[in-house]
Scaffold this active site. Structure first.
Site, PDB file in Angstrom:
ATOM      1  N   GLU A 320       0.817  -1.213   0.000  1.00  0.00           N
ATOM      2  CA  GLU A 320       0.000   0.000   0.000  1.00  0.00           C
ATOM      3  C   GLU A 320       0.850   1.263   0.000  1.00  0.00           C
ATOM      4  OE1 GLU A 320      -2.294  -0.504   3.526  1.00  0.00           O
ATOM      5  OE2 GLU A 320      -3.426  -2.207   2.760  1.00  0.00           O
ATOM      6  N   PRO A 321       1.588   1.531  -1.065  1.00  0.00           N
ATOM      7  CA  PRO A 321       2.354   2.784  -1.117  1.00  0.00           C
ATOM      8  C   PRO A 321       1.428   3.982  -1.325  1.00  0.00           C
ATOM      9  CG  PRO A 321       2.477   1.668  -3.218  1.00  0.00           C
ATOM     10  CD  PRO A 321       1.720   0.746  -2.298  1.00  0.00           C
ATOM     11  N   ARG A 360       3.129  18.847   9.204  1.00  0.00           N
ATOM     12  CA  ARG A 360       3.988  17.730   9.544  1.00  0.00           C
ATOM     13  C   ARG A 360       5.229  18.132  10.325  1.00  0.00           C
ATOM     14  NH1 ARG A 360       6.490  15.023   6.469  1.00  0.00           N
ATOM     15  NH2 ARG A 360       6.260  12.986   7.471  1.00  0.00           N
ATOM     16  N   TYR A 364       5.233  16.095  13.602  1.00  0.00           N
ATOM     17  CA  TYR A 364       6.169  14.970  13.606  1.00  0.00           C
ATOM     18  C   TYR A 364       7.635  15.396  13.678  1.00  0.00           C
ATOM     19  CZ  TYR A 364       2.124  12.448  11.636  1.00  0.00           C
ATOM     20  OH  TYR A 364       0.894  11.897  11.397  1.00  0.00           O
ATOM     21  N   CYS A 391      -0.468  32.577  14.070  1.00  0.00           N
ATOM     22  CA  CYS A 391      -0.221  33.053  15.436  1.00  0.00           C
ATOM     23  C   CYS A 391       0.117  31.858  16.324  1.00  0.00           C
ATOM     24  CB  CYS A 391      -1.453  33.792  15.957  1.00  0.00           C
ATOM     25  SG  CYS A 391      -1.148  34.687  17.489  1.00  0.00           S
ATOM     26  N   GLU A 392       1.304  31.312  16.114  1.00  0.00           N
ATOM     27  CA  GLU A 392       1.724  30.094  16.798  1.00  0.00           C
ATOM     28  C   GLU A 392       3.238  29.974  16.667  1.00  0.00           C
ATOM     29  OE1 GLU A 392       2.196  26.994  18.813  1.00  0.00           O
ATOM     30  OE2 GLU A 392       0.059  27.402  18.452  1.00  0.00           O
TER      31      GLU A 392
END
Length: 463
Positions: A320-321, A360, A364, A391-392
């Site tokens: 399942e790529p 990501r 991660y 705003c983070e």
């Protein structure tokens, strides 16, 4: 903008080593083919082109930020996976990486199957014409409505993820007068060398039924007794962004041991196994992914060897790529805004997107490359952190990279290998409008997922 305009930006001899890079690349204008899609190059003026089109032209027509998907490269990767595994195996594209109706049509045309993990992914697949028998339906908490839709449509397989789901699918299939082909997803106790949040085969997580304590064997027992199910195989998935085949070897060995137990207890040899996906791609030049033919050869040898040792006929293999196909085919194009040097640290380069179009890095700690693409530059490299406009403080697109010291507001920069998960996981944080996906091929470009508008957001706000 000259180097003197950024007096606080560290020179290459002063760079930090906490990030991916400890030294600048030899040529900031080089586009590593491992990281970029197949039709990407620089024209005579130094501007990046994809499918024969300059990024400045693409930015003018479609705006920034935007994802540009190299259709030629996508199709080539589909064919490479199909050719590598041949007619005696099945390749299911993992739709969660990125799915649209255009992508479904490309998959259908190139001979790949499709894996979906929600009712709306299934709806997209069916609407775009993917034959239901070439669809696999995943998910740890499929609703009764989703299962019913899948069974009614005639999906080729449903991957059963729990004891409750075994009964649920069987009951719905019987109610509809059908027998549903199914796999049982097992957790094999293999933790791939990957980020904790995306390692999925160890027991302490939400997916599958554990081999430990005989749980998977009991799941097989129950499934074989139910008239609404035809159990055709075992499914295993050990993680994501994997380069080392050792985890697949251990996983295959344990799955084959289960197949042998099923044969010995029930006199049944299940005809298929699905070893999942998770094969890594190159996000930076230091990544070294395997080619599809290498993966196919390695997996085939592993399964054949283990089955021979167990006295089993070799089952049909499925893989399942998702990321491995779509990930390298796209890049995200941004316009540079504020440039902020920090004395002795790095220069912060703000772009017109951010964590709303690529979560990501924040989620991660993913690593990405970045290049100046609207022109080339002979300026010396400066260490940068590419950040978004949200705003983070964790709104980081590329944690540590090098860009030319003459970078200026209005320049276009691009982050490659953003085809997988970036658009799929995009959000409206700060009411950001999710970018379009633009397919480029042979000198033409077309929107396949349009940019959101203010009207789209306000239409949902009924309050």
């Amino acid at each position: 903008m000259s180097r003197s305009a950024h007096p606080a930006g560290p020179r290459h001899a002063d760079v930090l080593t906490e990030g991916h890079y400890s030294a600048p690349p030899a040529d900031l204008n080089f586009l590593d083919p491992k990281v970029w899609s197949g039709t990407v190059s620089r024209d005579k003026g130094g501007e990046l082109t994809v499918g024969g089109l300059e990024v400045s032209r693409l930015a003018e027509e479609f705006g920034t930020p935007a994802y540009f998907l190299d259709e030629t490269d996508f199709r080539a990767r589909c064919r490479a996976w199909a050719d590598a595994f041949g007619r005696d195996a099945d390749v299911f594209y993992a739709g969660k990486a990125f799915l649209s109706r255009a992508v479904v049509r490309w998959l259908h045309e190139e001979g790949l199957n499709l894996d979906v993990c929600s009712g709306t992914e299934l709806a997209t697949a069916l609407d775009a014409g993917m034959p239901a028998e070439r669809i696999a339906f995943h998910g740890n908490n499929k609703s009764e409505a989703e299962i019913r839709r899948a069974v009614e449509a005639g999906v080729g397989r449903i991957v059963l993820d729990s004891f409750q789901e075994i009964v649920r699918v069987a009951h719905i299939a019987q109610e509809l007068g059908k027998v549903q082909k199914a796999f049982i997803r097992v957790t094999v106790g293999v933790e791939a060398h990957t980020h904790e949040f995306i390692a999925t085969a160890h027991e302490d997580q939400k997916f599958g039924i554990a081999l430990a304590d005989g749980q998977a064997a009991e799941a097989v027992r129950r499934a074989l007794k139910l008239d609404g199910l035809e159990l055709i195989g075992i499914h295993s998935h050990i993680g994501s962004q994997i380069f080392d085949m050792a985890g697949f070897e251990v996983s295959a060995r344990r799955v084959v041991q289960l197949l042998a137990e099923v044969r010995d207890e029930h006199g049944v040899e299940l005809p298929e196994i699905d070893l999942g996906g998770g094969l890594g791609i190159a996000y930076t030049s230091e990544d070294d992914p395997r080619e599809p033919h290498e993966i196919a050869k390695a997996l085939g040898e592993i399964v054949t060897r283990e089955c021979s040792a167990a006295g089993l006929r070799a089952p049909r293999i499925s893989v399942e790529p998702g990321r491995a196909i779509v990930g390298p085919t796209a890049f995200t194009l941004y316009e540079v805004g504020t440039i902020k040097p920090l004395e002795g640290l790095r220069t912060y380069v703000s772009v017109d997107g951010g964590m709303s179009d690529n979560i990501r890095t924040a989620l991660y700690d993913a690593e990405y490359s970045v290049s100046l693409v609207s022109r080339t530059s002979d300026a010396e490299p400066m260490l940068v952190r590419v950040v978004g406009k949200h705003c983070e403080s964790g709104d980081i697109v590329v944690r540590d990279a090098f860009l030319p010291a003459d970078l200026a507001p209005g320049d276009l920069i691009a982050v490659p290998a953003t085809g997988a998960y970036c658009r799929s996981m995009a959000s409206n944080y700060n009411h950001a409008l999710r970018p379009p996906v633009v397919a480029v091929r042979d000198g033409s470009a077309r929107v396949i997922v349009r940019r959101e508008t203010e009207e789209d957001l306000l239409r949902l706000d009924v309050g």
